[in-house]
Design a protein around this motif. Structure first.
Motif, short mmCIF file in Angstrom:
data_model
loop_
_atom_site.label_atom_id
_atom_site.label_comp_id
_atom_site.label_asym_id
_atom_site.label_seq_id
_atom_site.Cartn_x
_atom_site.Cartn_y
_atom_site.Cartn_z
N VAL A 1 21.32 -3.97 16.72
CA VAL A 1 22.70 -3.77 17.13
C VAL A 1 23.23 -4.92 18.01
N GLY A 2 22.35 -5.55 18.77
CA GLY A 2 22.77 -6.66 19.63
C GLY A 2 23.46 -7.74 18.81
N GLY A 3 22.83 -8.13 17.72
CA GLY A 3 23.39 -9.16 16.85
C GLY A 3 24.67 -8.69 16.17
N VAL A 4 24.70 -7.42 15.80
CA VAL A 4 25.87 -6.87 15.11
C VAL A 4 27.10 -6.99 16.02
N VAL A 5 26.92 -6.60 17.28
CA VAL A 5 28.02 -6.63 18.24
C VAL A 5 28.44 -8.06 18.55
N GLU A 6 27.45 -8.94 18.61
CA GLU A 6 27.75 -10.34 18.87
C GLU A 6 28.60 -10.95 17.74
N ARG A 7 28.26 -10.58 16.51
CA ARG A 7 28.98 -11.13 15.37
C ARG A 7 30.31 -10.41 15.11
N ASN A 8 30.46 -9.22 15.69
CA ASN A 8 31.66 -8.42 15.45
C ASN A 8 32.20 -7.90 16.78
N PRO A 9 32.95 -8.73 17.50
CA PRO A 9 33.41 -8.37 18.84
C PRO A 9 34.31 -7.13 18.89
N GLU A 10 34.83 -6.74 17.73
CA GLU A 10 35.69 -5.55 17.74
C GLU A 10 34.88 -4.25 17.79
N ILE A 11 33.54 -4.43 17.79
CA ILE A 11 32.64 -3.27 17.84
C ILE A 11 31.82 -3.32 19.12
N ALA A 12 31.55 -2.16 19.71
CA ALA A 12 30.79 -2.14 20.96
C ALA A 12 29.75 -1.03 20.93
N VAL A 13 28.71 -1.20 21.74
CA VAL A 13 27.68 -0.17 21.88
C VAL A 13 28.17 0.84 22.92
N ALA A 14 28.26 2.11 22.53
CA ALA A 14 28.76 3.13 23.44
C ALA A 14 27.62 3.82 24.18
N ALA A 15 26.47 3.94 23.53
CA ALA A 15 25.35 4.65 24.15
C ALA A 15 24.06 4.29 23.44
N GLU A 16 22.97 4.46 24.15
CA GLU A 16 21.67 4.25 23.51
C GLU A 16 20.84 5.53 23.67
N PHE A 17 20.13 5.89 22.62
CA PHE A 17 19.32 7.11 22.64
C PHE A 17 17.86 6.72 22.58
N ASP A 18 17.15 7.13 23.60
CA ASP A 18 15.75 6.72 23.73
C ASP A 18 14.86 7.57 22.84
N THR A 19 14.79 7.18 21.57
CA THR A 19 14.06 7.97 20.59
C THR A 19 12.57 7.64 20.57
N GLY A 20 12.18 6.60 21.28
CA GLY A 20 10.75 6.26 21.34
C GLY A 20 10.16 5.86 20.00
N GLU A 21 10.97 5.22 19.16
CA GLU A 21 10.46 4.85 17.83
C GLU A 21 9.58 3.61 17.86
N GLN A 22 8.70 3.53 16.90
CA GLN A 22 7.85 2.34 16.73
C GLN A 22 7.79 1.98 15.26
N TYR A 23 7.90 0.69 14.99
CA TYR A 23 7.82 0.24 13.60
C TYR A 23 6.37 -0.02 13.20
N GLY A 24 6.08 0.31 11.95
CA GLY A 24 4.78 -0.02 11.39
C GLY A 24 4.96 -0.64 10.02
N MET A 25 3.96 -1.40 9.58
CA MET A 25 3.96 -1.83 8.18
C MET A 25 3.45 -0.64 7.38
N VAL A 26 3.81 -0.60 6.11
CA VAL A 26 3.40 0.55 5.30
C VAL A 26 2.61 0.12 4.07
N LEU A 27 1.71 1.02 3.68
CA LEU A 27 0.90 0.79 2.48
C LEU A 27 0.86 2.10 1.69
N LYS A 28 0.40 1.96 0.48
CA LYS A 28 0.26 3.13 -0.38
C LYS A 28 -0.66 4.15 0.31
#
Ligand code: ARG
Length: 231
Positions: A170-197
């Motif tokens: 979202v940081g980059g999105v807002v930077e590239r589109n100044p007419e859009i702003a971040v209103a709130a952040e939700f601490d979902t505690g997500e983590q990315y992983g690579m995936v396999l079969k």
């Protein structure tokens, strides 16, 4: 060691889902990004060459291109969830994320609660969709789009009042589109992983986890992080 069929042609075929900047996107025709560099580094440490295949996120999260042999691995800023882990094998986590609420910069909206009766855009099949389904006012209308950039387009055109997606993009999105702003952040505690079969190769999952751990301790991870998120 990777499974023999992966080693056979010397290629680690990696499914991703473009664009998800700065994790995976096209720049001057090349597929680049944090996930791309990470996957290349993992492949190289397996003595393989990474080859990328663009797939639809929803399908990848369901395991389709892994199960039909299109790819050995998937990397797409994908959050590790219990539901997905039933149909996919995840590596250990490589990135932390939360969800962000984006709105028109002059809308005055500051929370999900204010979106009663209004439309909220999310990318189909993502954790943002889940979050909004569980947390938005019951009468808010969830609009799903196929590509994350359509959230910005829908907001800009006034087709929706808000959008939700990972705070990591979202940081980059807002930077590239100044007419859009971040209103709130939700601490979902997500983590990315690579995936396999699912149950495809315990060995390959183990090797990738060992490489991810090495990258954390030998500075390889930091270098990639700095390249895409450094100031
Ligand atoms: N982290 C979120 C999820 O796992 C969004 C990922 C979207 N990734 C992409 N390449 N479009 O659902």
């Amino acid at each position: 060691a990777p499974a023999p069929e992966v080693v056979a042609d010397g290629v680690l075929t990696v499914c991703t889902s473009l664009p998800y900047r700065p994790f995976e996107f096209r720049q001057e025709g090349e597929v680049v990004g944090f996930d791309i560099d990470l996957a290349r580094e993992v492949a190289s440490r397996l003595d393989l060459e990474a080859k990328f295949v663009n797939t639809d996120f929803d399908g990848l999260a369901a395991g389709t291109p892994l199960n039909d042999g299109t790819c050995d691995v998937g990397v797409a800023g994908m959050t590790i969830t219990g539901d997905r882990a039933r149909v996919l094998d995840f590596t250990s986590p490589y990135f932390n994320a939360a969800q962000s609420l984006v709105v028109g910069a002059s809308s005055g909206v500051t929370s999900l609660d204010e979106l009663s009766g209004r439309k909220i855009a999310v990318q189909e099949g993502t954790t943002a969709e889940l979050y909004v389904t569980d947390n938005a006012p019951a009468d808010a209308e969830i609009v799903t789009v196929e590509k994350p950039f359509e959230i910005v387009a829908a907001l800009r055109d006034g087709q929706v009042a808000a959008g939700v997606y990972d705070n990591t993009v979202v940081g980059g999105v807002v930077e590239r589109n100044p007419e859009i702003a971040v209103a709130a952040e939700f601490d979902t505690g997500e983590q990315y992983g690579m995936v396999l079969k699912k149950d495809g190769s315990v060995e390959l999952v183990r090797s990738i986890n060992a490489i991810l751990a090495d990258l954390r301790s030998d500075g390889g991870y930091d270098a990639i992080y700095e390249k895409w998120f450094g100031s």
